[in-house]
Design an enzyme around this catalytic site. Sequence first.
Site, PDB file in Angstrom:
ATOM      1  CE  LYS A   1      -3.972   1.985   2.331  1.00 27.34           C
ATOM      2  NZ  LYS A   1      -3.432   3.334   2.318  1.00 27.34           N
TER       3      LYS A   1
ATOM      4  CB  CYS B   1      34.278  22.872  13.649  1.00 28.61           C
ATOM      5  SG  CYS B   1      35.836  22.918  14.532  1.00 28.61           S
TER       6      CYS B   1
ATOM      7  CD  GLU C   1      -1.792   5.823  -3.181  1.00 25.99           C
ATOM      8  OE1 GLU C   1      -2.868   5.325  -3.571  1.00 25.99           O
ATOM      9  OE2 GLU C   1      -1.659   6.369  -2.076  1.00 25.99           O
TER      10      GLU C   1
ATOM     11  CE  LYS D   1      -6.820  -3.846  -3.904  1.00 28.62           C
ATOM     12  NZ  LYS D   1      -6.147  -3.187  -5.007  1.00 28.62           N
TER      13      LYS D   1
HETATM   14  N1  5U1 Z   1      -2.305  -1.224  -3.458  1.00 32.36           N
HETATM   15  C1  5U1 Z   1      -3.525  -0.715  -3.230  1.00 32.36           C
HETATM   16  N2  5U1 Z   1      -3.731   0.421  -2.608  1.00 32.36           N
HETATM   17  N3  5U1 Z   1      -5.063   0.593  -2.579  1.00 32.36           N
HETATM   18  C2  5U1 Z   1      -5.790   1.605  -2.056  1.00 32.36           C
HETATM   19  N4  5U1 Z   1      -4.673  -1.262  -3.602  1.00 32.36           N
HETATM   20  C3  5U1 Z   1      -5.659  -0.455  -3.192  1.00 32.36           C
HETATM   21  N5  5U1 Z   1      -6.987  -0.554  -3.304  1.00 32.36           N
HETATM   22  C4  5U1 Z   1      -7.744   0.421  -2.814  1.00 32.36           C
HETATM   23  C5  5U1 Z   1      -7.164   1.521  -2.177  1.00 32.36           C
HETATM   24  C6  5U1 Z   1      -8.012   2.612  -1.632  1.00 32.36           C
HETATM   25  O1  5U1 Z   1      -9.069   0.395  -2.907  1.00 32.36           O
HETATM   26  C7  5U1 Z   1      -9.685  -0.693  -3.577  1.00 32.36           C
HETATM   27  C8  5U1 Z   1      -9.720  -1.931  -2.752  1.00 32.36           C
HETATM   28  C9  5U1 Z   1     -11.094  -0.249  -3.868  1.00 32.36           C
END
Ligand code: 5U1
Length: 847
Positions: A113, A450, A197, A314
């Site tokens: 993440k 120094c 991201e 997931k």
């Molecule tokens: N790697 C990752 N980051 N992230 C953030 N996957 C992921 N999935 C997200 C979010 C908010 O949301 C989905 C599960 C909908």
Amino acid sequence: MEPAARIADLRRQLDDANYRYHVLDEPNIPDAEYDRLLRELDELEAEHPDLITPDSPTQRVGSAPPAKFAEVRHALPMLSLGNAFSDEEVRDFVRRIADKLDRPRLLFSAEPKLDGLAISLRYEHGVFVQGATRGDGATGEDVTANLRTVRAVPLRLRDGTAGMGNGESGMVESGDAASPIPHSPFSIPEILEVRGEIYMPRADFERYNEHARLHGGKVLANPRNGAAGSLRQLDPRITAQRPLAFFAYGVGLVEGGELPGSHSATLRQLRAWGFPVSALGEVVEGVDGLLDYYRRIGERRDGLPFDIDGVVYKLDDYEGQREMGFVSRAPRWALAHKYPAQEQATTVEAIEIQIGRTGAATPVARLAPVHVAGVVVTNATLHNADQIERLDVRVGDSVIVRRAGDVIPEVVGVIAERRPEGAEPWRMPACCPVCGSEIVREEGEAVWRCSGELSCPAQRKETIRHFASRRAMDIEGLGDKYVETLVDAGIVRGVADLYRLGRDQLLHLKLVLDAESPEALAAAVKPHLRPEGSGEVLNAIVRLDGGSDDWRAQALAQRIDFEWNPKKIATRWAENLVDAIDRSRDAALERLLFALGIQHVGESTAKALAQWFGDLELIRHLPWPLFKRVPDIGGEVARSLGHFFEQPGNQQAIDDLLTIGKVRIRDAHPPSARLRPELDLAALLAEAEIPTVTPLRAQALVAALPTAQAIIDAEPARFVAAGLPETCAAALREWLDQPGHPKLLLDGERDIARILADAPMLEEAVTGPLDGRTVVLTGGLASMSRDEAGARLEALGAKISGSVSKKTHIVVAGEAAGSKLAKAQELGIEIWDEQKLLDFLAGHDAS
Ligand code: 5U1
């Protein structure tokens, strides 16, 4: 090739290079080549504007910034994630899914993440048309123009449907060197929204901040703020300069096309279409698979090139995801498993200074112990005084500490509301905590230093290594390893101690360094020990703790007297080293000056000082403004010389070199005749950086008050009577009233008199054929090194410079001379080839 065809070819090459770099992590062409292709495309498109398309790699940076970002309603909401902070919460998550779905095994897609900014990218018929921030999940901001500047965001998708399997199973490919460019089994949907991201890689973040700290720019608190702040710039030209990257992790709306039936296969498909996807993603089974993944990524967290704040699980198959559904805005089929935070709050108990090996003074915050990302942190760097001022960190403050990756923990912010009453702003201490020398900073520099270069223990190893180096005192054989050990053992504390080293002591050092353990050392020493007391010495050696790092230093500190046995020990190294140390006693002034390691005094400045002043005694006591009378020595170098020689520790070290070390300047000579026209009291005043005192005003002043004492004793009215404006008169008086300044004038006046008495008259001065001529050497010479050529030209009066400017008189251009030659041609400067140089030297050398 037709322009249209060449343009298509260049775009294909550039897109391909981009894809290999950002998606496959396998760059295929160097950056310079990429830039060259991009430039060619840019030029061709400028000639044929009708051939420009919005997805061309040249069209990433737009120009006109909007007044504010437009709102974008997401076609499908951007969801948030439930969080887990413990294994138990992960077990609950898996249990809920197992209870609801009737499955023999549960497969999860697990991925890091990233700590960045969530965005949504919309593609219509494979072309990027809109990009938006998450906002509140339903509505975000239109940051299309900014996202176009991020090279990891594809402007047009790759369609490679030929020759593929169905891509429904297996892991996401890891982008290793052997992985081929993936093909797409699915054609590009008419409308595709990709979620992912935007982030700032750690190394780029550090580089960005380092630059900002040195140049007084705004420092980013962390890569997440860096990514968010960069993307929210109204002007895309600013975003284009920020090092942003992107990873895709899911999809939103998909119309007019299909996707595979699982998350992992979708990621693979996204990658094939040109999106970067994390190579760390895996498909794992059950709760054990998830927890094992969490642990493995956690172990790698510090070494990853980007910040992560957790991993995301997931349920892999979409069928199962549909069955699980949502609770409020978060899916029941996904979970973020968090790692300990990389930022924590704590309080500053003290701010101390650490002196580095080059003398840089770094303020360090001593903190109330706090756990940050799994480690107890008690110290954090504050980088430099400017950073403290920017953050306004004070002792007693509550601060945010960040520890990420391998970087030293740092204070990134102050919680202003929690400031205790009476907390005072911090000031850089005046003196070095290690040696007591003055801590100074040059104007416009972020770093304080120094100035006890020669006497500060914190700088000892670096000082000694530099002193002994080839271009300084040239003590051959004294490698870094020996310097390190001699200093650690306390045998060499200052440069003069080098001259006390004897052969037996060096042999002892070598035996210690070559031995692998105290026992091995005892065996190696034994044949050389005098019989009396030898058992005791051997026992003492064996008692050293071979398990600790400093047993060698302890062994060296025990001065072992041994009878030197030439047959049993290799003595050549020690004898050569003793000879080299001995030879270095007979030193050229310029070498010794360079060897002292004075900040900003490189070889050419040392040479100029030696040529113009000729005498160490004169130089080491000269008031700093007078150094500026030497061409090419400016205020920064002159002040640095002044600070260095003002430190009693440095003066003591020079005394030690001359007395204990018996170092002798072999080429001392009277000051150069060229100093004569440069030196008088007015020049001293003009160079002393007295506010508003210009050279003309200094001359007017000295015409009325011809001695330093007369000026020191005068009231401002006398200065005004001498022709100085009132403000200038007041500024001069104020300057004179500051400690040290009257002495500076009196000493300067005394030294000027001495120099004028000792320097030969100008007409007596030996002049060379290149007197007053500045020469630049560039390219390779076949008959001699550039250093040698420079020395021979200098002997004929030339001044050698490293760069070509309007002030250059001659450029000697050897083999493969590059930009300096081109610049010389452009400026119409006289150019010599090697033959011309040789002819000139032959005609003048012997004289
Ligand atoms: N790697 C990752 N980051 N992230 C953030 N996957 C992921 N999935 C997200 C979010 C908010 O949301 C989905 C599960 C909908």
